[in-house]
Scaffold this motif. Structure first.
Motif, PDB file in Angstrom:
ATOM      1  N   SER A  24      41.240  23.241   8.767  1.00  0.00           N
ATOM      2  CA  SER A  24      41.175  21.873   7.622  1.00  0.00           C
ATOM      3  C   SER A  24      40.788  20.610   8.612  1.00  0.00           C
ATOM      4  O   SER A  24      41.215  20.113   9.484  1.00  0.00           O
ATOM      5  CB  SER A  24      41.652  21.968   6.761  1.00  0.00           C
ATOM      6  N   ASP A  27      43.516  18.487  10.792  1.00  0.00           N
ATOM      7  CA  ASP A  27      44.728  19.532  10.683  1.00  0.00           C
ATOM      8  C   ASP A  27      44.619  19.552  12.146  1.00  0.00           C
ATOM      9  O   ASP A  27      45.571  20.780  13.044  1.00  0.00           O
ATOM     10  CB  ASP A  27      43.996  21.444  10.950  1.00  0.00           C
ATOM     11  N   VAL A 125      45.936  25.452  12.065  1.00  0.00           N
ATOM     12  CA  VAL A 125      47.224  25.110   9.969  1.00  0.00           C
ATOM     13  C   VAL A 125      48.015  24.098  10.468  1.00  0.00           C
ATOM     14  O   VAL A 125      48.774  24.353  11.647  1.00  0.00           O
ATOM     15  CB  VAL A 125      47.683  26.473   9.692  1.00  0.00           C
ATOM     16  N   ASP A 126      47.822  23.411   9.352  1.00  0.00           N
ATOM     17  CA  ASP A 126      48.601  22.239   9.149  1.00  0.00           C
ATOM     18  C   ASP A 126      50.586  22.626   8.840  1.00  0.00           C
ATOM     19  O   ASP A 126      50.330  23.932   8.180  1.00  0.00           O
ATOM     20  CB  ASP A 126      48.400  20.976   8.337  1.00  0.00           C
ATOM     21  N   ARG A 128      53.119  21.664   7.560  1.00  0.00           N
ATOM     22  CA  ARG A 128      53.118  21.211   6.339  1.00  0.00           C
ATOM     23  C   ARG A 128      52.895  21.699   5.204  1.00  0.00           C
ATOM     24  O   ARG A 128      52.869  22.062   4.075  1.00  0.00           O
ATOM     25  CB  ARG A 128      53.180  19.141   6.098  1.00  0.00           C
ATOM     26  N   ASN A 129      51.187  22.415   5.097  1.00  0.00           N
ATOM     27  CA  ASN A 129      50.499  22.737   4.246  1.00  0.00           C
ATOM     28  C   ASN A 129      50.436  24.431   4.402  1.00  0.00           C
ATOM     29  O   ASN A 129      50.102  24.533   3.127  1.00  0.00           O
ATOM     30  CB  ASN A 129      48.664  21.850   4.353  1.00  0.00           C
ATOM     31  N   GLY A 130      50.333  24.720   5.399  1.00  0.00           N
ATOM     32  CA  GLY A 130      50.347  26.028   5.566  1.00  0.00           C
ATOM     33  C   GLY A 130      48.823  26.848   5.398  1.00  0.00           C
ATOM     34  O   GLY A 130      47.825  25.819   5.622  1.00  0.00           O
ATOM     35  N   VAL A 132      45.097  27.642   3.453  1.00  0.00           N
ATOM     36  CA  VAL A 132      44.532  27.293   2.324  1.00  0.00           C
ATOM     37  C   VAL A 132      44.010  27.386   2.514  1.00  0.00           C
ATOM     38  O   VAL A 132      42.998  28.279   3.046  1.00  0.00           O
ATOM     39  CB  VAL A 132      44.513  25.440   2.358  1.00  0.00           C
ATOM     40  N   THR A 135      41.641  27.198   5.768  1.00  0.00           N
ATOM     41  CA  THR A 135      41.667  28.223   6.805  1.00  0.00           C
ATOM     42  C   THR A 135      41.268  29.605   6.483  1.00  0.00           C
ATOM     43  O   THR A 135      40.959  30.596   7.186  1.00  0.00           O
ATOM     44  CB  THR A 135      43.600  28.298   6.298  1.00  0.00           C
TER      45      THR A 135
END
Length: 446
Positions: A24, A27, A125-126, A128-130, A132, A135
């Motif tokens: 994303s 990222d 993958v960030d 903090r965001n997991g 998404v 992804t």
């Protein structure tokens, strides 16, 4: 009899890995690529100095390694990757061709371009965001393009205090989703591209992780070049007739072997004519050889004088693919103009280009939940869907799952040469029993 693998022992192609990055927006893909280049000593001094100057001008204390890949002015101004950036680097163990692809949803088609020839995809993958929506899109595209290896790089672990529980939850969710898609191999690695944790050097902050770094995995992942399992295919690019006194009767058929291996003495068939002959010689870089294999560029000499031209396909006589004018395939639409039923196109398969008409668009894939939207009527930019096309001449396409080279094709606008869609061939379908001919179909009625 000598096996195919014996003459290929030590083949340099096994030391080359083509891989792509995806993820994303924000990222950290470009930062990861920059870190790989920087820490593996693959950046020239003047390049690094230029990045340092730009970074200091922005008030940053450390070099912004993302600038090593975000080369377009618009990318630097927006802080995102727009185009596919290709980079070439090498370590002592392997050579790499890297495609850094955009993360924004509107550039999904660019990810298809970058991953189409990749043997491995790194999905970021960030932490903090997991996992998404984007992804899942990238995992679906990797599965669709049959990329054999996928690395889940959980980035920005420094921003979640390097907690193992965060990494474990993301890895479990992504692995389950990608596994449902049929991705054959998934390797999860916790990293911080900005700090350098587990990119090239092992992290001192995550002693709970005992796996490889990103670079170590890239250097050691097996790259399959099992030519014994490939369908041998040579698309003819050029017919060589030097007409010299030394070689007055020389007639060679040159091209890059798309898959498999050819040997002197082997019986081959030329498509679409169906004429057969025997290989009497193979020239590789002007030198005779007993065998040649993908991806070598070669010239084949045949025993019989057959009418062969650019666009013909030379295949082993014992492994002739079926030819058809009716093709069903999955395509990714890459143009801004829609693809509609009745659209007149050119279909380019290897070195052959023929006229074609889009007969039907049965469905469009919804990447978010992998559902099929039936009869969408058209495909627009970034859409992935099933199409049925009829070509003016029979084409011999392999199934994409058998050969990514000879199972793929392009749909092209005949008016201006714009690429409309990238296709992956599936099983053929029966032609319509009857077709209503419209007055403006003249010249395209096949």
């Amino acid at each position: 009899m000598t096996s195919i693998s014996e003459p290929l022992a030590g083949l340099s192609a096994t030391t080359l890995l083509r891989f792509a990055t995806a993820g994303s927006v924000d990222d950290g893909k470009s930062t990861l690529v920059g870190r790989l280049l920087h820490d593996s000593k693959s950046v020239l001094t003047d390049q690094l100095e230029a990045v340092e100057r730009v970074s200091l001008g922005r008030g940053q204390e450390a070099p912004d390694l993302a600038l090593l890949t975000d080369g377009l002015r618009a990318e630097r101004e927006q802080g995102i990757t727009i185009d596919v950036a290709y980079r070439y680097f090498a370590t002592a163990r392997r050579r790499f061709i890297l495609a850094d692809t955009p993360g924004h949803v509107q550039y999904t088609r660019n990810m298809v371009t970058g991953a189409s020839t990749a043997e491995l995809t790194v999905v970021l993958v960030d932490a903090r965001n997991g996992v998404v929506e984007q992804t899942r899109r990238h995992a679906a595209i990797a599965a669709l393009l049959r990329v054999p290896h996928v690395v889940l790089a959980v980035n920005k672990m420094d921003l979640v205090d390097y907690r193992e529980s965060v990494f474990a939850a993301i890895a479990e969710e992504f692995t389950a989703y990608a596994g449902e898609l049929g991705v054959p191999e998934i390797t999860a690695i916790p990293i911080s591209a900005l700090a350098g944790d587990n990119v090239v050097e092992p992290s001192a902050h995550m002693d709970w992780y005992g796996g490889p770094t990103v670079l170590e995995h890239l250097e050691t992942v097996p790259v399959s070049h099992d030519l014994a399992e490939c369908h041998a295919r040579l698309p003819v690019q050029y017919v060589i007739r030097p007409g010299t006194a030394e070689h007055p009767d020389y007639r060679g058929y040159a091209g890059q072997i798309a898959a498999g291996t050819f040997r002197v003495g082997e019986e081959v068939t030329v498509l679409p004519s169906g004429r057969s002959s025997t290989i009497t010689g193979i020239d590789v870089l002007g030198e005779p050889a007993e065998a040649a294999w993908t991806p070598q560029s070669v010239t084949l000499l045949l025993a019989d004088d057959i009418d062969i031209s650019r666009g013909d396909l030379i295949v082993p006589s014992h492994d002739v693919p079926p030819a058809s004018q009716d093709i069903e395939a999955t395509v990714c639409h890459v143009a801004d103009q829609p693809l509609t039923v009745g659209h007149r196109v050119l279909l380019k398969h290897t070195t052959r280009t023929v006229k074609a008409i889009v007969k039907e668009i049965p469905s469009r894939l919804t990447l978010d939940d992998l559902s099929q939207h039936p009869a969408p009527g058209q495909l627009v930019a970034n859409d992935i869907g099933r199409v049925k096309v009829r070509t003016a001449e029979p084409l011999a396409l392999d199934a994409y799952e058998d050969s990514r080279r000879t199972g793929s094709f392009l749909l092209i606008d005949p008016a201006d040469g714009t690429t409309l869609a990238a296709g992956m061939a599936g099983e053929s379908f029966a032609a319509e029993a009857a077709r209503e001919v419209r007055p403006d179909d003249e010249g395209w009625d096949f």
